[in-house]
Each structure stands twice: as C-alpha cells, then as structure tokens.
Scaffold this motif. Structure first.
Motif, PDB file in Angstrom:
ATOM      1  N   LYS A   1       2.307   1.862  -3.403  1.00 56.21           N
ATOM      2  CA  LYS A   1       1.298   2.448  -4.299  1.00 56.21           C
ATOM      3  C   LYS A   1       1.160   3.943  -4.022  1.00 56.21           C
ATOM      4  CE  LYS A   1      -1.546  -1.614  -5.134  1.00 56.21           C
ATOM      5  NZ  LYS A   1      -2.851  -2.268  -4.904  1.00 56.21           N
ATOM      6  N   GLY A   2       1.136   4.292  -2.762  1.00 55.32           N
ATOM      7  CA  GLY A   2       1.048   5.699  -2.391  1.00 55.32           C
ATOM      8  C   GLY A   2       2.224   6.500  -2.927  1.00 55.32           C
TER       9      GLY A   2
ATOM     10  N   ARG B   1       3.876   5.894  -5.626  1.00 51.93           N
ATOM     11  CA  ARG B   1       3.692   6.073  -7.074  1.00 51.93           C
ATOM     12  C   ARG B   1       2.650   7.154  -7.372  1.00 51.93           C
ATOM     13  NH1 ARG B   1       4.576   0.455  -6.892  1.00 51.93           N
ATOM     14  NH2 ARG B   1       2.347  -0.010  -6.842  1.00 51.93           N
ATOM     15  N   HIS B   2       1.604   7.199  -6.554  1.00 52.49           N
ATOM     16  CA  HIS B   2       0.534   8.179  -6.791  1.00 52.49           C
ATOM     17  C   HIS B   2       0.954   9.597  -6.390  1.00 52.49           C
ATOM     18  CE1 HIS B   2      -2.543   5.463  -8.148  1.00 52.49           C
ATOM     19  NE2 HIS B   2      -2.295   4.664  -7.132  1.00 52.49           N
ATOM     20  N   PHE B   3       1.795   9.700  -5.374  1.00 56.07           N
ATOM     21  CA  PHE B   3       2.237  11.003  -4.897  1.00 56.07           C
ATOM     22  C   PHE B   3       3.713  11.171  -5.236  1.00 56.07           C
ATOM     23  CE2 PHE B   3      -1.446  10.089  -2.228  1.00 56.07           C
ATOM     24  CZ  PHE B   3      -2.155  11.275  -2.368  1.00 56.07           C
TER      25      PHE B   3
ATOM     26  N   CYS C   1       0.827  -1.212   0.000  1.00 54.66           N
ATOM     27  CA  CYS C   1       0.000   0.000   0.000  1.00 54.66           C
ATOM     28  C   CYS C   1       0.858   1.257   0.000  1.00 54.66           C
ATOM     29  CB  CYS C   1      -0.941  -0.002   1.207  1.00 54.66           C
ATOM     30  SG  CYS C   1      -2.218  -1.262   1.121  1.00 54.66           S
TER      31      CYS C   1
ATOM     32  N   GLU D   1       3.790  14.664   0.877  1.00 51.13           N
ATOM     33  CA  GLU D   1       3.061  13.394   0.898  1.00 51.13           C
ATOM     34  C   GLU D   1       3.996  12.234   0.547  1.00 51.13           C
ATOM     35  OE1 GLU D   1       2.090  16.177  -0.589  1.00 51.13           O
ATOM     36  OE2 GLU D   1       0.209  16.691   0.433  1.00 51.13           O
ATOM     37  N   HIS D   2       4.855  12.475  -0.443  1.00 48.54           N
ATOM     38  CA  HIS D   2       5.825  11.455  -0.846  1.00 48.54           C
ATOM     39  C   HIS D   2       6.732  11.089   0.347  1.00 48.54           C
ATOM     40  CE1 HIS D   2       8.035   9.239  -3.955  1.00 48.54           C
ATOM     41  NE2 HIS D   2       9.142   9.609  -3.312  1.00 48.54           N
TER      42      HIS D   2
END
Length: 168
Positions: A8-9, A11-13, A5, A21-22
C-alpha cells in the motif's frame, strides 16, 4: 500483513514523485520477504532480491550512498541465502555487494557497519568451494580478523563471540 502494508505504501508513494520514500518501502518489503519462514522460501527470497535491487537503483539515482551501502549489505545477504540456484555464482554476487558496501564504510569511517560487512564477507568466502591453496578460507579468516579489530570482547561481546565462532 506487513507485506500488504508495504505494498500500500508503494502505491501511495509512487516512484516518480516520491523516489526516496518509494525506495524505503521497497527495502522494507524486501526485508519482509527475506524474513518469511515458509516452505516456499525460494520464491520469497527471489522477491526480496527484486525489491532490494530496485531500491538500490533508486538510492543510487538519488545519490544516497549510505542507504546504498546498507542495501548492498542486505542484497549480499540475500545472495548468500539463495541456494536454490547456482550457489557459487550467488556467493560471488554477494562478495561483490559486500566489497562495494565496504568502500563506503571505510571511506566514511563507519566502523560498526564495516565490521558487520567484513563478517558477512568472511562468511561468503567461507561458503565458497575450497581450492587446493585454501585461498577462500584464508580470505575468510582475513575478513574476520579485520572485523575483530572493531568488535572486541569489551566493545561488542555478541559480535566478538560470533566472529570467534566463525574463525573456529
């Protein structure tokens, strides 16, 4: 599952667009790696250190000093746990991290965080090889004594007990 999870976060941020956020996802991923209880813990700990270092750099770039201090404390704990490589070098790295975090906590009067970091610093000094003068042990006891000023029996019984145990 948690690590998946967090990846994935990440990659999205993406860092250039969402640096804070990263960094938080990196920190969480590092925490997850650091808590993995498997025989190959050495690899997990190296991953934790890498994630925490990258997050630390981003928090530094963004000027988020409180997050930076928290990460320094976590990174110091990672180095204390890193026994597969040169233990003494890692303990000195941990001490550097804890001292740097303490600067922020003292300056901003964050007593709880200061006490936790003093306990971590004292633990790192206690693990260093002893010299003839007992300097490391004395340094360790001083750190625990400073933390005892905040973690009293009434205010934080668990922290107080842990400190007394370390002093003993």
């Amino acid at each position: 599952k948690a690590k998946e999870c967090f990846l994935k976060g990440l990659r999205h941020f993406a860092h250039p667009f969402f640096p804070v956020e990263h960094a938080r996802f990196l920190e969480a991923l590092g925490d997850a790696h650091g808590k993995t209880l498997i025989p190959a813990r050495t690899d997990e700990l190296e991953q934790a250190i890498t994630c925490h270092q990258k997050a630390l750099e981003i928090f530094q770039e963004q000027g988020l000093q409180e997050h930076r201090a928290q990460l320094l404390n976590k990174l110091g704990c990672d180095y204390c746990d890193r026994i597969a490589k040169d233990l003494e070098t890692n303990l000195y790295r941990a001490i550097t991290c804890f001292k740097e975090a303490l600067k922020f906590y003292v300056e901003n009067r964050q007593l709880e965080s200061q006490a936790r970091t003093q306990m971590n610093l004292g633990t790192a000094y206690r693990q260093l090889p002893s010299d003839n003068e007992g300097t490391n042990l004395r340094q360790s006891l001083c750190c625990f004594a400073v933390a005892l000023q905040v973690w009293t029996k009434e205010h934080n019984p668990e922290g107080f007990a842990a400190l007394k145990n370390n002093i003993a």
